[in-house]
Design a protein around this motif. Structure first.
Motif, PDB file in Angstrom:
ATOM      1  N   UNK A  38       0.831  -1.203   0.000  1.00  0.00           N
ATOM      2  CA  UNK A  38       0.000   0.000   0.000  1.00  0.00           C
ATOM      3  C   UNK A  38       0.869   1.259   0.000  1.00  0.00           C
ATOM      4  N   UNK A  39       1.933   1.249   0.789  1.00  0.00           N
ATOM      5  CA  UNK A  39       2.840   2.400   0.833  1.00  0.00           C
ATOM      6  C   UNK A  39       3.497   2.621  -0.526  1.00  0.00           C
ATOM      7  N   UNK A  40       3.874   1.542  -1.177  1.00  0.00           N
ATOM      8  CA  UNK A  40       4.464   1.662  -2.514  1.00  0.00           C
ATOM      9  C   UNK A  40       3.454   2.198  -3.520  1.00  0.00           C
ATOM     10  N   UNK A  41       2.229   1.719  -3.424  1.00  0.00           N
ATOM     11  CA  UNK A  41       1.192   2.152  -4.363  1.00  0.00           C
ATOM     12  C   UNK A  41       0.866   3.633  -4.212  1.00  0.00           C
ATOM     13  N   UNK A  45       7.005   7.078   0.968  1.00  0.00           N
ATOM     14  CA  UNK A  45       8.368   6.598   1.165  1.00  0.00           C
ATOM     15  C   UNK A  45       8.706   6.393   2.644  1.00  0.00           C
ATOM     16  N   UNK A  46       8.279   7.312   3.497  1.00  0.00           N
ATOM     17  CA  UNK A  46       8.574   7.200   4.925  1.00  0.00           C
ATOM     18  C   UNK A  46       7.962   5.939   5.530  1.00  0.00           C
ATOM     19  N   UNK A  47       6.707   5.692   5.194  1.00  0.00           N
ATOM     20  CA  UNK A  47       6.034   4.495   5.698  1.00  0.00           C
ATOM     21  C   UNK A  47       6.698   3.242   5.159  1.00  0.00           C
ATOM     22  N   UNK A  51       8.225   0.400   7.599  1.00  0.00           N
ATOM     23  CA  UNK A  51       7.722  -0.968   7.535  1.00  0.00           C
ATOM     24  C   UNK A  51       8.812  -1.961   7.123  1.00  0.00           C
ATOM     25  N   UNK A  52       9.668  -1.557   6.210  1.00  0.00           N
ATOM     26  CA  UNK A  52      10.771  -2.430   5.799  1.00  0.00           C
ATOM     27  C   UNK A  52      11.685  -2.709   6.988  1.00  0.00           C
ATOM     28  N   UNK A  53      11.895  -1.701   7.806  1.00  0.00           N
ATOM     29  CA  UNK A  53      12.721  -1.879   9.010  1.00  0.00           C
ATOM     30  C   UNK A  53      12.044  -2.847   9.981  1.00  0.00           C
ATOM     31  N   UNK A  54      10.722  -2.732  10.144  1.00  0.00           N
ATOM     32  CA  UNK A  54       9.975  -3.657  11.005  1.00  0.00           C
ATOM     33  C   UNK A  54      10.051  -5.081  10.479  1.00  0.00           C
ATOM     34  N   UNK A  55       9.923  -5.221   9.177  1.00  0.00           N
ATOM     35  CA  UNK A  55       9.977  -6.541   8.550  1.00  0.00           C
ATOM     36  C   UNK A  55      11.345  -7.192   8.771  1.00  0.00           C
ATOM     37  N   UNK A  56      12.397  -6.419   8.593  1.00  0.00           N
ATOM     38  CA  UNK A  56      13.742  -6.941   8.817  1.00  0.00           C
ATOM     39  C   UNK A  56      13.937  -7.338  10.266  1.00  0.00           C
TER      40      UNK A  56
END
Length: 60
Positions: A38-41, A45-47, A51-56
């Protein structure tokens, strides 16, 4: 015989905890992937980076 029953119940409890932990991890991972999509769509960019940091962090 009681010691074996206690040990069996302890092992069963640990197995249940592992299954539950795995289910929670899969659910959280799916939720984050959907939010990243959803953030990509929307171009948020901030979200995306948050989220990528949370996923990692979940993968560790």
């Amino acid at each position: 015989m009681d010691k074996m029953k206690v040990a069996y119940e302890a092992m069963l409890g640990l197995a249940a905890e592992l299954v539950l932990d795995d289910a929670v991890l899969k659910f959280q991972t799916k939720q984050i992937h959907e939010a990243i999509d959803k953030a990509l769509a929307t171009g948020d960019e901030d979200t995306f980076y948050r989220l990528a940091k949370q996923l990692n962090a979940l993968k560790r």
